[in-house]
Scaffold this motif. Structure first.
Motif, PDB file in Angstrom:
ATOM      1  N   SER A   1       0.853  -1.198   0.000  1.00  0.00           N
ATOM      2  CA  SER A   1       0.000   0.000   0.000  1.00  0.00           C
ATOM      3  C   SER A   1       0.881   1.238   0.000  1.00  0.00           C
ATOM      4  CB  SER A   1      -0.886   0.015   1.255  1.00  0.00           C
ATOM      5  OG  SER A   1      -1.543   1.265   1.377  1.00  0.00           O
TER       6      SER A   1
ATOM      7  N   ARG B   1      -0.459   4.179   0.722  1.00  0.00           N
ATOM      8  CA  ARG B   1      -1.207   5.124   1.569  1.00  0.00           C
ATOM      9  C   ARG B   1      -0.414   5.447   2.831  1.00  0.00           C
ATOM     10  NH1 ARG B   1      -5.595   5.167   4.920  1.00  0.00           N
ATOM     11  NH2 ARG B   1      -5.268   3.035   5.675  1.00  0.00           N
TER      12      ARG B   1
ATOM     13  N   SER C   1      -1.517   3.630   5.972  1.00  0.00           N
ATOM     14  CA  SER C   1      -1.778   2.214   5.684  1.00  0.00           C
ATOM     15  C   SER C   1      -1.772   1.328   6.939  1.00  0.00           C
ATOM     16  CB  SER C   1      -0.701   1.705   4.714  1.00  0.00           C
ATOM     17  OG  SER C   1      -0.647   0.284   4.722  1.00  0.00           O
ATOM     18  N   TRP C   2      -2.847   0.558   7.102  1.00  0.00           N
ATOM     19  CA  TRP C   2      -2.908  -0.414   8.210  1.00  0.00           C
ATOM     20  C   TRP C   2      -1.861  -1.498   8.011  1.00  0.00           C
ATOM     21  CZ3 TRP C   2      -5.313   2.247  11.483  1.00  0.00           C
ATOM     22  CH2 TRP C   2      -6.449   2.977  11.159  1.00  0.00           C
ATOM     23  N   ASN C   3      -1.621  -1.861   6.773  1.00  0.00           N
ATOM     24  CA  ASN C   3      -0.610  -2.899   6.515  1.00  0.00           C
ATOM     25  C   ASN C   3       0.779  -2.434   6.925  1.00  0.00           C
ATOM     26  OD1 ASN C   3      -1.709  -5.412   4.959  1.00  0.00           O
ATOM     27  ND2 ASN C   3      -2.886  -3.656   4.260  1.00  0.00           N
TER      28      ASN C   3
ATOM     29  N   PRO D   1      -2.409  -5.135   1.352  1.00  0.00           N
ATOM     30  CA  PRO D   1      -3.864  -5.041   1.310  1.00  0.00           C
ATOM     31  C   PRO D   1      -4.409  -5.944   0.203  1.00  0.00           C
ATOM     32  CG  PRO D   1      -2.846  -2.948   0.637  1.00  0.00           C
ATOM     33  CD  PRO D   1      -1.766  -3.993   0.723  1.00  0.00           C
ATOM     34  N   GLU D   2      -5.719  -6.044   0.169  1.00  0.00           N
ATOM     35  CA  GLU D   2      -6.384  -6.742  -0.932  1.00  0.00           C
ATOM     36  C   GLU D   2      -7.113  -5.695  -1.763  1.00  0.00           C
ATOM     37  OE1 GLU D   2      -8.521 -10.665  -0.570  1.00  0.00           O
ATOM     38  OE2 GLU D   2     -10.223  -9.286  -0.427  1.00  0.00           O
ATOM     39  N   TYR D   3      -6.803  -5.668  -3.049  1.00  0.00           N
ATOM     40  CA  TYR D   3      -7.540  -4.810  -3.977  1.00  0.00           C
ATOM     41  C   TYR D   3      -8.292  -5.721  -4.927  1.00  0.00           C
ATOM     42  CZ  TYR D   3      -5.054  -0.407  -2.759  1.00  0.00           C
ATOM     43  OH  TYR D   3      -4.540   0.712  -2.130  1.00  0.00           O
ATOM     44  N   ASN D   4      -9.603  -5.662  -4.871  1.00  0.00           N
ATOM     45  CA  ASN D   4     -10.435  -6.468  -5.784  1.00  0.00           C
ATOM     46  C   ASN D   4     -10.033  -7.934  -5.770  1.00  0.00           C
ATOM     47  OD1 ASN D   4     -11.999  -4.157  -6.761  1.00  0.00           O
ATOM     48  ND2 ASN D   4     -10.008  -3.482  -7.530  1.00  0.00           N
ATOM     49  N   ARG D   5      -9.895  -8.426  -4.527  1.00  0.00           N
ATOM     50  CA  ARG D   5      -9.604  -9.845  -4.260  1.00  0.00           C
ATOM     51  C   ARG D   5      -8.244 -10.303  -4.783  1.00  0.00           C
ATOM     52  NH1 ARG D   5     -12.752  -9.511  -0.697  1.00  0.00           N
ATOM     53  NH2 ARG D   5     -14.801 -10.449  -0.568  1.00  0.00           N
TER      54      ARG D   5
ATOM     55  N   ALA E   1      -3.887  -7.459   5.425  1.00  0.00           N
ATOM     56  CA  ALA E   1      -4.836  -6.786   6.307  1.00  0.00           C
ATOM     57  C   ALA E   1      -5.841  -6.022   5.479  1.00  0.00           C
ATOM     58  CB  ALA E   1      -4.102  -5.831   7.246  1.00  0.00           C
TER      59      ALA E   1
HETATM   60  C1  FNR Z   1     -10.106  -2.031  -1.504  1.00  0.00           C
HETATM   61  N1  FNR Z   1     -10.454  -2.658  -0.311  1.00  0.00           N
HETATM   62  C2  FNR Z   1     -10.725  -4.016  -0.311  1.00  0.00           C
HETATM   63  N2  FNR Z   1     -10.877  -4.720   0.868  1.00  0.00           N
HETATM   64  C3  FNR Z   1     -11.075  -6.068   0.852  1.00  0.00           C
HETATM   65  O1  FNR Z   1     -11.184  -6.675   1.916  1.00  0.00           O
HETATM   66  N3  FNR Z   1     -11.178  -6.745  -0.333  1.00  0.00           N
HETATM   67  C4  FNR Z   1     -11.056  -6.126  -1.538  1.00  0.00           C
HETATM   68  O2  FNR Z   1     -11.119  -6.781  -2.567  1.00  0.00           O
HETATM   69  C5  FNR Z   1     -10.851  -4.713  -1.546  1.00  0.00           C
HETATM   70  N4  FNR Z   1     -10.704  -4.042  -2.731  1.00  0.00           N
HETATM   71  C6  FNR Z   1     -10.231  -2.740  -2.722  1.00  0.00           C
HETATM   72  C7  FNR Z   1      -9.886  -2.137  -3.937  1.00  0.00           C
HETATM   73  C8  FNR Z   1      -9.360  -0.863  -3.929  1.00  0.00           C
HETATM   74  C9  FNR Z   1      -8.928  -0.241  -5.226  1.00  0.00           C
HETATM   75  C10 FNR Z   1      -9.210  -0.157  -2.711  1.00  0.00           C
HETATM   76  C11 FNR Z   1      -8.614   1.249  -2.695  1.00  0.00           C
HETATM   77  C12 FNR Z   1      -9.581  -0.728  -1.523  1.00  0.00           C
HETATM   78  C13 FNR Z   1     -10.419  -1.919   0.964  1.00  0.00           C
HETATM   79  C14 FNR Z   1      -9.083  -2.098   1.691  1.00  0.00           C
HETATM   80  O3  FNR Z   1      -9.192  -3.203   2.573  1.00  0.00           O
HETATM   81  C15 FNR Z   1      -8.750  -0.834   2.522  1.00  0.00           C
HETATM   82  O4  FNR Z   1      -8.652   0.292   1.664  1.00  0.00           O
HETATM   83  C16 FNR Z   1      -7.477  -1.014   3.329  1.00  0.00           C
HETATM   84  O5  FNR Z   1      -7.386   0.028   4.268  1.00  0.00           O
HETATM   85  C17 FNR Z   1      -6.243  -1.027   2.412  1.00  0.00           C
HETATM   86  O6  FNR Z   1      -5.086  -1.318   3.165  1.00  0.00           O
HETATM   87  P1  FNR Z   1      -4.097  -0.181   3.705  1.00  0.00           P
HETATM   88  O7  FNR Z   1      -3.891   0.826   2.605  1.00  0.00           O
HETATM   89  O8  FNR Z   1      -4.770   0.434   4.902  1.00  0.00           O
HETATM   90  O9  FNR Z   1      -2.859  -0.917   4.080  1.00  0.00           O
END
Ligand code: FNR
Length: 190
Positions: free
Chosen positions: A11, A13, A16-18, A76-80, A112
């Motif tokens: 991430s 960000r 970021s929690w991660n 993090p997970e973005y769109n699985r 996370a």
């Molecule tokens: C997400 N988020 C998310 N969460 C999840 O559990 N499964 C998912 O597939 C997605 N998909 C997703 C796509 C995109 C483009 C974004 C921006 C966010 C939410 C995600 O868990 C959340 O933003 C976390 O806070 C991201 O981790 P960091 O940045 O805090 O480390």
């Protein structure tokens, strides 16, 4: 033995929690592990056409990985799946062919999410790439759900159960690194 662990956070960000969880692992780990956060936000997209004159951020990233004994991924997970920025870093770290910096390094994965599933999909997609790179990956699973509820407003980890879990995870990773590097050393010596 003292070991250096490169930390790659998926991430970009600031809050970021991660990243916070990776920082917590670094604090809670056995003292022989030194954690070095390796940034990936400035890596140009991987392009085979520019490999012969690799951009400086690629060189910097590859050198940082090469000088580490092991790699901790916090994603993090973005769109699985994994965020594109992390996949790009893996692609950069996997090349040039047969000289990739990541190949064979012991690894661990934590994911996370603000959702309940804790980034399970990203965690396992990432493990697929690490298997291809021959990175022996700590079998212990670490999916941290509703991560936004584990910290105080200053960003300190306040959840005691999570602190205990991360302490055990860091200990397991330390043991894993020694097992893997020790096993490889004896294969080399044979
Ligand atoms: C997400 N988020 C998310 N969460 C999840 O559990 N499964 C998912 O597939 C997605 N998909 C997703 C796509 C995109 C483009 C974004 C921006 C966010 C939410 C995600 O868990 C959340 O933003 C976390 O806070 C991201 O981790 P960091 O940045 O805090 O480390």
């Amino acid at each position: 033995m003292n070991r250096t662990v490169a930390v790659i956070v998926g991430s970009l960000r600031k809050g970021s929690w991660n990243r916070k969880l990776a920082e917590a692992i670094a604090t809670l780990s056995p003292p022989n592990l030194r954690f070095e956060f390796v940034e990936i936000g400035d890596l140009p997209f991987y392009d085979e056409d520019i490999e012969a004159s690799a951009p400086l951020p690629w060189v910097r990233f590859r050198n940082q990985i090469r000088s580490a004994d092991a790699v901790l991924f916090a994603t993090p997970e973005y769109n699985r799946s994994v965020p594109g920025v992390l996949k790009n870093a893996i692609d950069v770290g996997s090349r040039p062919y047969a000289q990739g910096a990541l190949a064979g390094k012991p690894a661990a994965v934590i994911s996370a999410s603000i959702g309940a599933i804790g980034g399970f999909g990203a965690n396992h997609h990432l493990r697929q790439s690490l298997a291809f790179l021959g990175m022996p990956t700590l079998p212990a699973e670490a999916y941290i759900g509703t991560a936004q509820n584990l910290f105080d407003e200053k960003g300190a980890l306040t959840n005691e159960a999570t602190r205990g879990f991360l302490t055990g995870f860091a200990q397991s990773f330390a043991t894993w690194i020694e097992t893997q590097l020790g096993a490889n050393a004896s294969v080399r010596a044979a």
